[in-house]
Write a protein that holds these residues in place. Sequence first.
Motif, PDB file in Angstrom:
ATOM      1  N   ALA A  61       0.832  -1.249   0.089  1.00  0.00           N
ATOM      2  CA  ALA A  61      -0.010   0.168  -0.050  1.00  0.00           C
ATOM      3  C   ALA A  61       0.900   1.185  -0.109  1.00  0.00           C
ATOM      4  O   ALA A  61       0.205   2.356   0.010  1.00  0.00           O
ATOM      5  N   GLY A  62       2.362   1.099   0.051  1.00  0.00           N
ATOM      6  CA  GLY A  62       2.953   2.258   0.177  1.00  0.00           C
ATOM      7  C   GLY A  62       2.911   2.935   1.183  1.00  0.00           C
ATOM      8  O   GLY A  62       3.025   4.413   1.173  1.00  0.00           O
ATOM      9  N   GLY A  63       2.359   2.470   2.321  1.00  0.00           N
ATOM     10  CA  GLY A  63       2.329   3.391   3.763  1.00  0.00           C
ATOM     11  C   GLY A  63       1.068   3.643   3.807  1.00  0.00           C
ATOM     12  O   GLY A  63       0.995   4.535   4.998  1.00  0.00           O
ATOM     13  N   ALA A  64       0.340   3.463   3.079  1.00  0.00           N
ATOM     14  CA  ALA A  64      -1.426   3.877   3.475  1.00  0.00           C
ATOM     15  C   ALA A  64      -2.342   2.854   3.074  1.00  0.00           C
ATOM     16  O   ALA A  64      -2.612   2.555   1.940  1.00  0.00           O
ATOM     17  N   LEU A  65      -2.509   2.104   3.869  1.00  0.00           N
ATOM     18  CA  LEU A  65      -3.486   0.785   3.890  1.00  0.00           C
ATOM     19  C   LEU A  65      -5.075   1.307   3.598  1.00  0.00           C
ATOM     20  O   LEU A  65      -5.712   0.482   3.064  1.00  0.00           O
ATOM     21  N   SER A  66      -5.306   2.718   3.648  1.00  0.00           N
ATOM     22  CA  SER A  66      -6.689   3.321   3.493  1.00  0.00           C
ATOM     23  C   SER A  66      -6.910   3.523   2.104  1.00  0.00           C
ATOM     24  O   SER A  66      -8.077   3.712   2.042  1.00  0.00           O
ATOM     25  N   ILE A  67      -6.141   3.006   1.357  1.00  0.00           N
ATOM     26  CA  ILE A  67      -6.306   3.291  -0.160  1.00  0.00           C
ATOM     27  C   ILE A  67      -7.142   1.939  -0.815  1.00  0.00           C
ATOM     28  O   ILE A  67      -7.988   2.092  -1.923  1.00  0.00           O
ATOM     29  N   THR A  68      -7.070   0.847  -0.170  1.00  0.00           N
ATOM     30  CA  THR A  68      -7.756  -0.422  -0.689  1.00  0.00           C
ATOM     31  C   THR A  68      -9.203  -0.532  -0.526  1.00  0.00           C
ATOM     32  O   THR A  68      -9.675  -1.046  -1.581  1.00  0.00           O
ATOM     33  N   PRO A  69      -9.920   0.089   0.179  1.00  0.00           N
ATOM     34  CA  PRO A  69     -11.391   0.136   0.157  1.00  0.00           C
ATOM     35  C   PRO A  69     -11.796   0.860  -1.051  1.00  0.00           C
ATOM     36  O   PRO A  69     -12.908   0.373  -1.694  1.00  0.00           O
ATOM     37  N   TYR A  70     -11.237   1.882  -1.317  1.00  0.00           N
ATOM     38  CA  TYR A  70     -11.707   2.795  -2.611  1.00  0.00           C
ATOM     39  C   TYR A  70     -11.491   1.832  -3.838  1.00  0.00           C
ATOM     40  O   TYR A  70     -12.296   1.659  -4.525  1.00  0.00           O
ATOM     41  N   ILE A  71     -10.187   1.281  -3.917  1.00  0.00           N
ATOM     42  CA  ILE A  71     -10.074   0.371  -5.107  1.00  0.00           C
ATOM     43  C   ILE A  71     -10.927  -0.768  -4.927  1.00  0.00           C
ATOM     44  O   ILE A  71     -11.589  -1.024  -6.209  1.00  0.00           O
ATOM     45  N   ASN A  72     -11.282  -1.401  -4.006  1.00  0.00           N
ATOM     46  CA  ASN A  72     -11.997  -2.514  -4.056  1.00  0.00           C
ATOM     47  C   ASN A  72     -13.525  -2.049  -4.320  1.00  0.00           C
ATOM     48  O   ASN A  72     -14.077  -2.706  -5.077  1.00  0.00           O
ATOM     49  N   ALA A  73     -14.114  -0.698  -3.865  1.00  0.00           N
ATOM     50  CA  ALA A  73     -15.265  -0.417  -4.148  1.00  0.00           C
ATOM     51  C   ALA A  73     -15.643  -0.246  -5.556  1.00  0.00           C
ATOM     52  O   ALA A  73     -16.336  -0.471  -6.273  1.00  0.00           O
ATOM     53  N   SER A  74     -14.381   0.588  -6.308  1.00  0.00           N
ATOM     54  CA  SER A  74     -14.440   0.672  -7.815  1.00  0.00           C
ATOM     55  C   SER A  74     -14.420  -0.343  -8.496  1.00  0.00           C
ATOM     56  O   SER A  74     -15.330  -0.482  -9.567  1.00  0.00           O
TER      57      SER A  74
END
Length: 172
Positions: A61-74
């Motif tokens: 995640a490059g230091g930011a695990l918070s990005i994965t929910p947006y990617i998954n939702a998309s």
Amino acid sequence: MLDSLSNIFKITELRNKILYTLMMFAVFRAGIHIPVPGVDASVIESLFTSGNLFGLLDLFAGGALSITPYINASIIMQLLQSVVPQFEAWSKDGEDGRKKIAKVTRYGTVVLGFVQAAGMAFALRANNALVNNDFLSVFVVAIILTAGTCLLMWIGEQITAYGIGNGISLII
């Protein structure tokens, strides 16, 4: 080659978009370093450096695990467009349909973000990384992590709207 690059900054609109994108990157990178209240930072550091699952996820995640929910939702919304007739109609509806799909994607991001955040909060609790191990502390950590996901989604959308390129893709 250098002349071409210097010409980019002579165009006011392009220069402003580049500077806006860089400013939003700075905000994103600064936000990653803000600790979640109620979490023992030394335990977190040892979890990420010990070579376990947390460290692997952090690497991807490059230091930011918070990005994965947006990617998954998309991705889920893209798949649902071929299954759900309403979403398929929206995808063919032009700009208005795209806005509706984006809105549903945002809601999906919040739901997936909370599920991921709750899982992370319970994992932190299991690893004694929370200062207080009661349910309220777990819930507060999950809410804060979800808010971080929402903020990251907003930053990505702002870069897309006012900067250069797809904001979420650039953040990744």
